[in-house]
Structure formats: structure tokens, C-alpha cells
Design a protein around this motif. Structure first.
Motif, mmCIF file in Angstrom:
data_model
loop_
_atom_site.group_PDB
_atom_site.id
_atom_site.type_symbol
_atom_site.label_atom_id
_atom_site.label_comp_id
_atom_site.label_asym_id
_atom_site.label_seq_id
_atom_site.Cartn_x
_atom_site.Cartn_y
_atom_site.Cartn_z
ATOM 1 N N ALA A 1 -64.825 49.279 13.308
ATOM 2 C CA ALA A 1 -64.604 49.281 11.852
ATOM 3 C C ALA A 1 -64.503 50.691 11.285
ATOM 4 O O ALA A 1 -64.331 50.856 10.075
ATOM 5 C CB ALA A 1 -65.738 48.523 11.158
ATOM 6 N N ALA A 2 -64.572 51.706 12.141
ATOM 7 C CA ALA A 2 -64.544 53.096 11.669
ATOM 8 C C ALA A 2 -63.328 53.407 10.787
ATOM 9 O O ALA A 2 -63.465 54.053 9.741
ATOM 10 C CB ALA A 2 -64.603 54.054 12.861
ATOM 11 N N PRO A 3 -62.112 52.952 11.163
ATOM 12 C CA PRO A 3 -60.950 53.234 10.314
ATOM 13 C C PRO A 3 -61.075 52.630 8.919
ATOM 14 O O PRO A 3 -60.569 53.196 7.941
ATOM 15 C CB PRO A 3 -59.784 52.592 11.078
ATOM 16 N N LEU B 1 -56.581 40.484 11.635
ATOM 17 C CA LEU B 1 -56.918 40.723 13.037
ATOM 18 C C LEU B 1 -58.167 39.955 13.472
ATOM 19 O O LEU B 1 -58.583 40.047 14.625
ATOM 20 C CB LEU B 1 -57.125 42.224 13.267
ATOM 21 N N LYS B 2 -58.768 39.226 12.523
ATOM 22 C CA LYS B 2 -59.983 38.451 12.784
ATOM 23 C C LYS B 2 -61.078 39.331 13.387
ATOM 24 O O LYS B 2 -61.761 38.953 14.351
ATOM 25 C CB LYS B 2 -59.678 37.260 13.699
ATOM 26 N N MET B 3 -61.223 40.510 12.800
ATOM 27 C CA MET B 3 -62.206 41.457 13.307
ATOM 28 C C MET B 3 -63.640 40.988 13.033
ATOM 29 O O MET B 3 -63.925 40.451 11.967
ATOM 30 C CB MET B 3 -61.993 42.833 12.669
ATOM 31 N N VAL B 4 -64.508 41.211 14.008
ATOM 32 C CA VAL B 4 -65.935 40.924 13.845
ATOM 33 C C VAL B 4 -66.681 42.230 14.125
ATOM 34 O O VAL B 4 -67.068 42.509 15.264
ATOM 35 C CB VAL B 4 -66.407 39.821 14.803
ATOM 36 N N PRO B 5 -66.855 43.058 13.090
ATOM 37 C CA PRO B 5 -67.566 44.328 13.271
ATOM 38 C C PRO B 5 -69.033 44.086 13.627
ATOM 39 O O PRO B 5 -69.519 42.950 13.617
ATOM 40 C CB PRO B 5 -67.430 45.003 11.897
ATOM 41 N N SER B 6 -69.737 45.146 13.926
ATOM 42 C CA SER B 6 -71.177 45.026 14.195
ATOM 43 C C SER B 6 -71.883 44.535 12.930
ATOM 44 O O SER B 6 -71.355 44.646 11.821
ATOM 45 C CB SER B 6 -71.751 46.377 14.619
ATOM 46 N N ASP B 7 -73.073 44.004 13.096
ATOM 47 C CA ASP B 7 -73.830 43.479 11.948
ATOM 48 C C ASP B 7 -74.045 44.561 10.882
ATOM 49 O O ASP B 7 -73.959 44.295 9.683
ATOM 50 C CB ASP B 7 -75.181 42.931 12.404
ATOM 51 N N SER B 8 -74.345 45.781 11.333
ATOM 52 C CA SER B 8 -74.592 46.860 10.375
ATOM 53 C C SER B 8 -73.316 47.219 9.613
ATOM 54 O O SER B 8 -73.364 47.513 8.408
ATOM 55 C CB SER B 8 -75.138 48.093 11.090
ATOM 56 N N HIS B 9 -72.177 47.164 10.281
ATOM 57 C CA HIS B 9 -70.914 47.466 9.617
ATOM 58 C C HIS B 9 -70.508 46.344 8.657
ATOM 59 O O HIS B 9 -69.974 46.608 7.578
ATOM 60 C CB HIS B 9 -69.820 47.707 10.647
ATOM 61 N N ILE B 10 -70.770 45.114 9.057
ATOM 62 C CA ILE B 10 -70.501 43.981 8.160
ATOM 63 C C ILE B 10 -71.325 44.142 6.884
ATOM 64 O O ILE B 10 -70.822 43.941 5.776
ATOM 65 C CB ILE B 10 -70.825 42.645 8.853
ATOM 66 N N GLU B 11 -72.575 44.521 7.049
ATOM 67 C CA GLU B 11 -73.460 44.706 5.883
ATOM 68 C C GLU B 11 -72.933 45.807 4.969
ATOM 69 O O GLU B 11 -72.940 45.673 3.743
ATOM 70 C CB GLU B 11 -74.874 45.040 6.347
#
Length: 214
Positions: free
Chosen positions: A115-117, A140-150
């Protein structure tokens, strides 16, 4: 048979690529749309060259938009430095920024959870770039890390419920989980916008929808 198929596909690709040089902008735009669907990286260099020429005419922003989208969907990573420069330019037609944000995410991600970009584009404060980034995340149906989702949810949760920025985050959420996600979906379920509440219903069922953005 495989050789014949490959030859036929190459011929079709060459015909579409040739159309990128048509004198009429609608024809060039049509070619870019077709290349978006094909998602063939071999079209990338031709699309980039066509875009560089297209940018000289501010009136053809719709065609510019489709060419940028096609570059992103074809996954032509060598175009990323050029697209990054476009993000810093002034466009009267702000929809172009949506395509730029979308393409930057597609061309920048190194792995599915990257999710960096997206965060780099959030930092720009350009709402249209951000919209494009979040849209790419959903498509793209991305599933970032929990911390990034938050972090993503915290960014958009401060916005009013009638703002469209919520839509693509909710559209990305079917693959997400956790209390923070559920809390955010509960919040968006109160939105006055039907497309957002419909996306909430799908997210709660963990069902992705095949969205067809411009």
C-alpha cells in the motif's frame, strides 16, 4: 494452432496500436480503451509515445485520460517516471489526475499487499489523485496489512458521509476484516449515497463486484 492464434492476436494488437496515430482524437481514444481491455504490456511503449503527443493538446483530455489508464492496466512499468512527473503538472481537466493516481498505484506496487504507493498519493493532498489511487486499490482487490488498512480508514473516516471518497474504500473492503473495518462499514451504511450503501452491503457479504469505471 498456437502459432496461428499468436499471429492473429499480434495482428489485432498492431491494428489497434496503429489507431493510436489516427488524426481524430475519438479514434485514438477508442484505441486506448481497447488496449485497456487487452492489458497487453507490449502495447506500453506505443501508448507512452502516443500520450506524449496527446498531451500537447489540452482539449483532448478524455483521450489523455484513457491513454494513461491503458498504460496502467497494461502494466507498463517503464512509464512510471513519466506518469509521476504528470502528477506534479497542472491539468485544467482534473479527471486526468484520477487516471494518473490509478496508473501510479498499478505501476508501483511490488506485491499484492503493497500500500506504500497509496500513502504517497494521500500525502499529495490532491483529491483526484487520491481518488484514482483508492480506485486502483479496489479494482485490484488489494488487501493491505491490518495497520495499513487502519491508516486508510482513518484518512477517509474524517470525511462527511456524502463524499464520494468513501466509495472506493468500501468497494475494496470485501477482502478486509477486523473491528476497524466493521466500524467503518457501519459508518458508511448511513451515507445518503446509494452507491456507497450498496457497496457496504457487498462488503459485509465479502463479495467483490466487477466495477466498470470510466
Amino acid at each position: 494452432m498456437n502459432k496461428l492464434l499468436c499471429t492473429t492476436e499480434n495482428r489485432a494488437l498492431n491494428e489497434i496500436v496503429a489507431q493510436l496515430g489516427d488524426k481524430k482524437s475519438p479514434k485514438r481514444r477508442s484505441a486506448a480503451k481497447k488496449l485497456r481491455k487487452l492489458k497487453d504490456v507490449d502495447a506500453g511503449p506505443h501508448l507512452l509515445a502516443a500520450l506524449e503527443a496527446e498531451l500537447k493538446d489540452v482539449r483532448t483530455w478524455e483521450t489523455q485520460y484513457q491513454m494513461i489508464m491503458a498504460i496502467g492496466e497494461c502494466g507498463y512499468k517503464p512509464a512510471l517516471p513519466f506518469i509521476n512527473k504528470l502528477a506534479k503538472q497542472d491539468f485544467e481537466a482534473t479527471m486526468v489526475y484520477v487516471a494518473i493516481g490509478d496508473a501510479i498505484v498499478r505501476l508501483s506496487i511490488e506485491k499484492e499487499r503493497d500500500a506504500a504507493p497509496i500513502f504517497k498519493l494521500l500525502d499529495t493532498g490532491n483529491e483526484m489523485l487520491i481518488d484514482g489511487a483508492l480506485r486502483a486499490m479496489a479494482m485490484l482487490k488489494m488487501v493491505p496489512s491490518d495497520s495499513h488498512i487502519e491508516k486508510i480508514i482513518n484518512y477517509v473516516a474524517a470525511r462527511e458521509l456524502n463524499q464520494g471518497i468513501h466509495f472506493w474504500v468500501v468497494a475494496a473492503a470485501p477482502g478486509w476484516s477486523g473491528a476497524k473495518v466493521e466500524e467503518y462499514l457501519d459508518y458508511c451504511a448511513k451515507s445518503p449515497r446509494e452507491e456507497i450503501t450498496s457497496a457496504v452491503a457487498l462488503a459485509r457479504k465479502n463479495k467483490y463486484k466487477k466495477w466498470s469505471p470510466l
